[in-house]
Write a protein that holds these residues in place. Structure first.
Motif, PDB file in Angstrom:
ATOM      1  N   HIS A 402       0.828  -1.215   0.000  1.00  0.00           N
ATOM      2  CA  HIS A 402       0.000   0.000   0.000  1.00  0.00           C
ATOM      3  C   HIS A 402       0.857   1.258   0.000  1.00  0.00           C
ATOM      4  CE1 HIS A 402      -2.439   3.291   1.417  1.00  0.00           C
ATOM      5  NE2 HIS A 402      -1.836   3.272   2.602  1.00  0.00           N
ATOM      6  N   LEU A 403       1.863   1.310   0.867  1.00  0.00           N
ATOM      7  CA  LEU A 403       2.715   2.491   0.946  1.00  0.00           C
ATOM      8  C   LEU A 403       3.543   2.668  -0.316  1.00  0.00           C
ATOM      9  CD1 LEU A 403       3.888   2.310   4.665  1.00  0.00           C
ATOM     10  CD2 LEU A 403       2.306   3.958   3.645  1.00  0.00           C
ATOM     11  N   GLU A 404       3.952   1.560  -0.944  1.00  0.00           N
ATOM     12  CA  GLU A 404       4.693   1.660  -2.203  1.00  0.00           C
ATOM     13  C   GLU A 404       3.827   2.256  -3.305  1.00  0.00           C
ATOM     14  OE1 GLU A 404       5.974  -2.318  -2.804  1.00  0.00           O
ATOM     15  OE2 GLU A 404       7.803  -2.100  -1.593  1.00  0.00           O
ATOM     16  N   THR A 408       6.157   7.620  -3.158  1.00  0.00           N
ATOM     17  CA  THR A 408       7.398   7.230  -3.818  1.00  0.00           C
ATOM     18  C   THR A 408       8.428   6.824  -2.760  1.00  0.00           C
ATOM     19  OG1 THR A 408       8.319   9.471  -3.761  1.00  0.00           O
ATOM     20  CG2 THR A 408       6.949   8.892  -5.658  1.00  0.00           C
ATOM     21  N   ALA A 409       9.483   6.171  -3.213  1.00  0.00           N
ATOM     22  CA  ALA A 409      10.542   5.761  -2.292  1.00  0.00           C
ATOM     23  C   ALA A 409      11.178   6.970  -1.614  1.00  0.00           C
ATOM     24  CB  ALA A 409      11.602   4.946  -3.044  1.00  0.00           C
ATOM     25  N   ASP A 410      11.349   8.057  -2.372  1.00  0.00           N
ATOM     26  CA  ASP A 410      11.933   9.270  -1.787  1.00  0.00           C
ATOM     27  C   ASP A 410      11.039   9.834  -0.687  1.00  0.00           C
ATOM     28  OD1 ASP A 410      14.217   9.278  -3.349  1.00  0.00           O
ATOM     29  OD2 ASP A 410      13.287  10.464  -4.946  1.00  0.00           O
ATOM     30  N   GLU A 411       9.733   9.818  -0.912  1.00  0.00           N
ATOM     31  CA  GLU A 411       8.807  10.330   0.105  1.00  0.00           C
ATOM     32  C   GLU A 411       8.845   9.457   1.354  1.00  0.00           C
ATOM     33  OE1 GLU A 411       5.166  12.328  -2.442  1.00  0.00           O
ATOM     34  OE2 GLU A 411       5.418  10.158  -2.510  1.00  0.00           O
ATOM     35  N   ARG A 412       8.806   8.144   1.177  1.00  0.00           N
ATOM     36  CA  ARG A 412       8.811   7.243   2.335  1.00  0.00           C
ATOM     37  C   ARG A 412      10.088   7.423   3.158  1.00  0.00           C
ATOM     38  NH1 ARG A 412       7.326   3.733  -1.783  1.00  0.00           N
ATOM     39  NH2 ARG A 412       9.194   2.431  -1.538  1.00  0.00           N
ATOM     40  N   GLY A 460       5.087  17.263   5.896  1.00  0.00           N
ATOM     41  CA  GLY A 460       5.362  18.091   4.724  1.00  0.00           C
ATOM     42  C   GLY A 460       4.555  17.670   3.517  1.00  0.00           C
ATOM     43  N   ARG A 461       4.828  18.331   2.412  1.00  0.00           N
ATOM     44  CA  ARG A 461       4.055  18.116   1.187  1.00  0.00           C
ATOM     45  C   ARG A 461       4.580  16.917   0.394  1.00  0.00           C
ATOM     46  NH1 ARG A 461       0.551  22.253  -0.490  1.00  0.00           N
ATOM     47  NH2 ARG A 461       0.532  24.008   0.965  1.00  0.00           N
ATOM     48  N   SER A 462       3.694  16.378  -0.416  1.00  0.00           N
ATOM     49  CA  SER A 462       4.049  15.238  -1.259  1.00  0.00           C
ATOM     50  C   SER A 462       4.988  15.681  -2.378  1.00  0.00           C
ATOM     51  CB  SER A 462       2.784  14.645  -1.884  1.00  0.00           C
ATOM     52  OG  SER A 462       2.159  15.589  -2.753  1.00  0.00           O
ATOM     53  N   ALA A 463       5.712  14.733  -2.913  1.00  0.00           N
ATOM     54  CA  ALA A 463       6.489  14.993  -4.119  1.00  0.00           C
ATOM     55  C   ALA A 463       5.583  14.977  -5.335  1.00  0.00           C
ATOM     56  CB  ALA A 463       7.598  13.955  -4.257  1.00  0.00           C
ATOM     57  N   ASP A 464       4.640  14.040  -5.368  1.00  0.00           N
ATOM     58  CA  ASP A 464       3.715  13.932  -6.493  1.00  0.00           C
ATOM     59  C   ASP A 464       2.775  15.130  -6.536  1.00  0.00           C
ATOM     60  OD1 ASP A 464       4.863  11.533  -7.080  1.00  0.00           O
ATOM     61  OD2 ASP A 464       3.177  10.293  -6.404  1.00  0.00           O
ATOM     62  N   GLU A 465       2.411  15.507  -7.743  1.00  0.00           N
ATOM     63  CA  GLU A 465       1.415  16.554  -7.939  1.00  0.00           C
ATOM     64  C   GLU A 465       0.071  15.918  -8.272  1.00  0.00           C
ATOM     65  OE1 GLU A 465       3.520  20.543  -9.470  1.00  0.00           O
ATOM     66  OE2 GLU A 465       3.465  18.941 -10.966  1.00  0.00           O
ATOM     67  N   TYR A 466      -0.991  16.530  -7.777  1.00  0.00           N
ATOM     68  CA  TYR A 466      -2.338  15.995  -7.929  1.00  0.00           C
ATOM     69  C   TYR A 466      -3.259  17.065  -8.511  1.00  0.00           C
ATOM     70  CZ  TYR A 466      -0.876  12.277  -4.669  1.00  0.00           C
ATOM     71  OH  TYR A 466      -0.239  11.224  -4.061  1.00  0.00           O
ATOM     72  N   ARG A 480       2.299  10.366 -11.240  1.00  0.00           N
ATOM     73  CA  ARG A 480       2.254   8.918 -11.497  1.00  0.00           C
ATOM     74  C   ARG A 480       0.812   8.556 -11.835  1.00  0.00           C
ATOM     75  NH1 ARG A 480       3.390   5.819  -6.875  1.00  0.00           N
ATOM     76  NH2 ARG A 480       2.760   7.562  -5.547  1.00  0.00           N
ATOM     77  N   PRO A 481       0.409   8.694 -13.109  1.00  0.00           N
ATOM     78  CA  PRO A 481      -1.012   8.558 -13.470  1.00  0.00           C
ATOM     79  C   PRO A 481      -1.640   7.224 -13.087  1.00  0.00           C
ATOM     80  CG  PRO A 481       0.240   9.532 -15.262  1.00  0.00           C
ATOM     81  CD  PRO A 481       1.249   9.078 -14.257  1.00  0.00           C
ATOM     82  N   GLY A 482      -0.851   6.179 -12.954  1.00  0.00           N
ATOM     83  CA  GLY A 482      -1.419   4.893 -12.574  1.00  0.00           C
ATOM     84  C   GLY A 482      -1.582   4.705 -11.084  1.00  0.00           C
ATOM     85  N   ALA A 483      -1.064   5.641 -10.290  1.00  0.00           N
ATOM     86  CA  ALA A 483      -1.165   5.533  -8.838  1.00  0.00           C
ATOM     87  C   ALA A 483      -2.614   5.717  -8.406  1.00  0.00           C
ATOM     88  CB  ALA A 483      -0.276   6.578  -8.173  1.00  0.00           C
ATOM     89  N   PRO A 484      -2.961   5.251  -7.209  1.00  0.00           N
ATOM     90  CA  PRO A 484      -4.361   5.351  -6.776  1.00  0.00           C
ATOM     91  C   PRO A 484      -4.830   6.798  -6.645  1.00  0.00           C
ATOM     92  CG  PRO A 484      -3.122   3.826  -5.379  1.00  0.00           C
ATOM     93  CD  PRO A 484      -2.119   4.534  -6.228  1.00  0.00           C
ATOM     94  N   TYR A 485      -6.137   6.986  -6.881  1.00  0.00           N
ATOM     95  CA  TYR A 485      -6.784   8.212  -6.448  1.00  0.00           C
ATOM     96  C   TYR A 485      -6.596   8.335  -4.930  1.00  0.00           C
ATOM     97  CZ  TYR A 485      -9.999   8.889 -10.514  1.00  0.00           C
ATOM     98  OH  TYR A 485     -10.567   9.137 -11.728  1.00  0.00           O
ATOM     99  N   VAL A 486      -6.623   9.571  -4.434  1.00  0.00           N
ATOM    100  CA  VAL A 486      -6.641   9.796  -2.991  1.00  0.00           C
ATOM    101  C   VAL A 486      -7.857  10.651  -2.669  1.00  0.00           C
ATOM    102  CG1 VAL A 486      -5.381  10.645  -0.989  1.00  0.00           C
ATOM    103  CG2 VAL A 486      -4.120   9.780  -2.961  1.00  0.00           C
ATOM    104  N   LYS A 487      -8.662  10.207  -1.707  1.00  0.00           N
ATOM    105  CA  LYS A 487      -9.804  10.981  -1.238  1.00  0.00           C
ATOM    106  C   LYS A 487      -9.560  11.350   0.211  1.00  0.00           C
ATOM    107  CE  LYS A 487     -14.884  10.964  -0.969  1.00  0.00           C
ATOM    108  NZ  LYS A 487     -16.119  10.210  -1.273  1.00  0.00           N
ATOM    109  N   VAL A 488      -9.681  12.637   0.515  1.00  0.00           N
ATOM    110  CA  VAL A 488      -9.333  13.134   1.847  1.00  0.00           C
ATOM    111  C   VAL A 488     -10.508  13.906   2.436  1.00  0.00           C
ATOM    112  CG1 VAL A 488      -6.861  13.255   1.396  1.00  0.00           C
ATOM    113  CG2 VAL A 488      -8.313  15.207   0.810  1.00  0.00           C
TER     114      VAL A 488
END
Length: 787
Positions: A402-404, A408-412, A460-466, A480-488
């Motif tokens: 799930h975390l992967e 991203t690895a840099d964020e983790r 802090g903020r994510s590396a990925d842009e949404y 990363r267009p194939g990554a999951p949607y995030v609902k907050v």
């Protein structure tokens, strides 16, 4: 290079300095007592010339002579900030430029506005584009002596913000300086920046013409939908027009009445009159005028008006964006990307009048986070103590995987290091994403105690842009267009609810999604329709706050939670495109409907195209109710269509965990039991009548009728044909599992959405018992009733 700026009376020009020509003039200016802060009064002409030649030979500095009405009047010196300011004092950014200004002593009586005109011209020169004769920089840096009160005041008038007082070494002495910066936006918003050619209004969408267009659109929608819900009853006039009168105000308009009591009103025909005099259309005034009929509680009418005002502002903003060329036309949408299509939508829920409430958003928030603006953003992450947090994972998904997928690895790695640096064991925390608005407005205030205790740690903020999707709380990963949607969770008031997420609901969300996905995937009829669900595979909620221990539940319990949903991007094949189903009800700013444009581009007849759409949309939803007692929430934002050759080929259903219900007594696993909402057959049928017929197909039928592609009566015959085909394929299920559902009944209960919001704009329905919260307006004739 030169720049000309014209004020009311003074023309300002700037040109490169000529050391040989200008040294004597500048030496006289520097020797004047008013120039004492330059500390150059003792230089002779030769020394000034040598100084100017040094400036001219330095590629990172510049000397400029300024003229006012043709007369030499000031000297400007520009420089790269790092040439004078040490990095421990100021860290320059790309686009910065430093500036010193020397204004010539007055030759006679001072001219009113002279210094302001000079400062305005200098700022335009520094910030203006090359086409405007400027240097094209994005921020100006100055460091005047703190004792120089006149220039400090003029800097403030130009929009400079003081970062702080610093000690600088200049010409062998230490100067106490007011280090200050001014961006293009700062200058444009300042008194001296008013009228700048490069300036945009801070509220460019709130103009009289754009507001008038938005008011007319919303008044038409109000008259149509309030008539549809029988809150008002237009009366026919002798000239073929209709009238709605309340007190001394009357509205008249031309309209055609289509099936399901859909009022297709001609927008240009709407008039508002008082005592025979025509008045401007104003949707807010309309609501106040009709309040006695609408039944809005006095204590809530202002809240509703604020939601409506926000909707008005959003409508004006969408039109401004379109007129500026930032939104594609219906034709342009044929080849637009999935994110571009999401941002181009203008209507939201088509039946709701106040459908863009967003109470809590500032204008800056709207600009940054509203889906229609299509901005990129980064989510904010916090670490939440495991003992107070519950992470639920779908079948076959472990926490590492799930975390992967989520990070991203840099964020983790970075988040683990930040936790460790703060003295925490990363293994003792879950990672929770927040909407940037939530992180700014709720985390440090509403949950101050939890942050102070170390149960919540800002990472802090994510590396990925949404990009925010139409549902405003849901984000598509653009990096990363194939990554999951995030609902907050997002604690703003919007369309009758505070838009939070319940940690209690999150516990069961993945299990519910797995069960629904299994039900759909194992059924041949769903498969034949191409119908699939986007599973919510992981969900998290924080419950360590004091609000979870109050006697009565409140929206405060829904402010720290999130879920991850499968993305449709990896699930399509060559030649397929994704589009939100809301696009089928979209008209662009030129009045062209996307559905009409699709049909014409497909090369198919309207009948053939509509049959394909109904097969992908209506048939599986009917099968869910009749074959499984399973009801979805199938409005435009909750379905993603897959197009092939501009024709609907199949559909993905989303928002499963919060918006699916089992309406019958069938067996359910314990962790899925929450979605049971048993109902009699007439209420089961409303899952199709209200949510599909009235909520979606009514509006699509009106569009195709208005555009001359398919008369509304023919549209509903094709809907009936789709139901007949299903009945022919499944005669044993034609009336549902209990034999008590009749989708071809003569009429059905007219469930009304605006009535819910008008009754209580703070919470339209009780989410734990939605069926008993509904409001009805009698019976509605069924457009597909058996003859």
């Amino acid at each position: 290079m030169s720049a000309t700026a014209v004020s009311a009376r003074l023309a300002v020009e700037i040109e490169p300095i000529d050391p040989a020509r200008d040294a004597a003039r500048l030496q006289r200016w520097l020797a004047h007592p008013r120039s004492r802060f330059w500390e150059m009064a003792d230089l002779d002409v030769a020394q000034v010339r040598a100084y100017l030649e040094t400036i001219a030979d330095d590629a990172r500095r510049g000397g400029w002579l300024g003229r006012v009405d043709g007369e030499a009047a000031f000297y400007v010196e520009t420089y790269e900030p790092d040439t004078l300011l040490p990095p421990d004092v100021f860290r320059a950014e790309h686009g910065d430029i430093g500036m010193h200004l020397l204004i010539a002593p007055p030759a006679g009586d001072p001219t009113t506005g002279f210094t302001s005109a000079v400062m305005r011209g200098v700022m335009r020169f520094c910030l203006g584009t090359a086409q405007e004769g400027g240097l094209g920089r994005s921020r100006v840096v100055v460091e005047p002596d703190v004792r120089n009160e006149p220039i400090l005041a003029k800097n403030a008038a130009a929009g400079f913000r003081v970062l702080g007082e610093v000690d600088l070494l200049a010409e062998g002495r230490v100067k106490r300086a007011a280090l200050s910066v001014c961006t293009r936006d700062d200058f444009a918003a300042s008194p001296l920046g008013a009228g700048w050619a490069g300036e945009r209004s801070p509220l460019p969408h709130l103009t009289a013409d754009l507001a008038a267009h938005a008011h007319r659109h919303l008044v038409v929608k109000a008259l149509s939908e309030l008539s549809h819900e029988r809150l008002i009853a237009p009366t026919p006039l002798a000239d073929g027009r209709w009238e709605v009168a309340e007190g001394d105000v009357r509205y008249t308009f031309r309209a055609r009445l289509l099936p399901l009591e859909h009022w297709a009103i001609d927008p240009a025909s709407v008039r508002r009159e008082r005592d025979g005099a025509e008045l401007e259309l104003d949707v807010l005034e309309l609501i106040l005028e009709l309040q006695p009929r609408l039944g809005i509680p006095d204590q809530l009418v202002s809240v509703y008006l604020e939601e409506l005002s926000s909707t008005l502002a959003s409508a004006a903003g969408k039109r401004r964006r379109a007129l500026d060329g930032a939104a594609p036309t219906a034709e342009g949408l044929l080849e637009a990307s999935f994110p571009e299509t999401e941002a181009a939508m203008t209507e939201g829920h088509p039946g709701f009048l106040a459908n863009n409430g967003r109470i809590g958003f500032s204008h800056a928030d709207w600009s940054a986070f509203a889906p229609e603006n299509g901005r990129r953003t980064r989510l904010v992450w916090v670490a939440a103590a495991r003992e107070h947090t519950h992470l639920s994972l779908g079948r076959g998904l472990d926490e590492v995987t799930h975390l992967e997928q989520a990070l991203t690895a840099d964020e983790r790695r970075a988040f683990a290091e930040r936790l460790a640096d703060a003295g925490h064991d990363p293994a003792g925390f879950h990672l929770l994403p927040l909407h940037p608005w939530q992180a700014e407005h709720r985390l440090p205030v509403t949950f101050a105690a939890d942050v102070a205790r170390g149960h919540l740690v800002l990472l802090g903020r994510s590396a990925d842009e949404y990009q925010a999707q139409q549902s405003i709380r849901t984000f598509l990963n653009l990096t990363r267009p194939g990554a999951p949607y995030v609902k907050v969770a997002l604690a703003i008031q919007n369309m009758g609810f505070l838009r939070g997420l319940s940690p209690a609901y999150m516990r069961d969300t993945p299990a519910i999604n797995d069960w629904v996905a299994d039900t759909v995937a194992s059924d041949a009829t769903f498969a034949e329709s191409g119908f699939a669900v986007l599973r919510e595979r992981a969900a998290i909620g924080y419950t360590g706050d004091v609000y979870h221990r109050t006697p009565t539940p409140s929206p405060h319990r829904k402010m720290l939670a999130a879920l991850w949903r499968e993305s449709p991007v990896p699930l399509i094949g060559p030649g397929e495109r994704l589009v939100t189903m809301a696009a089928l009800l979209h008209r662009d700013h030129e009045g062209s409907a996307y559905a009409t444009t699709l049909i014409r581009a497909s090369g198919r007849s309207p009948e053939e195209w509509l049959r394909a759409y109904l097969h992908a949309y209506l048939r599986p939803l009917v099968h869910g109710v009749l074959g499984h007692d399973l009801a979805f929430m199938p409005h435009g934002e909750n379905l993603i269509l897959v197009l092939r050759e501009h024709t609907v080929a199949r559909a993905f259903m989303k928002d499963i965990g919060e918006e699916v219900a089992v309406l019958g007594p069938r067996g359910l696993p314990p962790e899925v039991e929450r979605i049971r909402a048993e109902a009699p057959g007439s209420e089961k049928a409303l899952a199709i009548f209200t949510d599909v017929f009235d909520g979606v197909l009514r509006h699509l039928a009106a569009i195709l009728d208005a555009d001359g592609l398919l008369p509304a009566q023919a549209f509903w015959r094709l809907v009936a044909e789709c139901l007949d085909r299903y009945e022919g394929d499944h005669p044993d299920l034609a009336r549902g599992l209990a034999g008590d559902v009749d989708l071809r009944a003569g009429s059905f209960a007219h469930s009304c959405l605006n009535r819910l919001q008008l009754r209580n704009t703070l919470q339209m329905v009780d989410l734990a018992n939605q069926a008993e919260s509904l409001l009805y307006a009698g019976e509605m004739p069924n457009p597909v009733a058996r003859v």
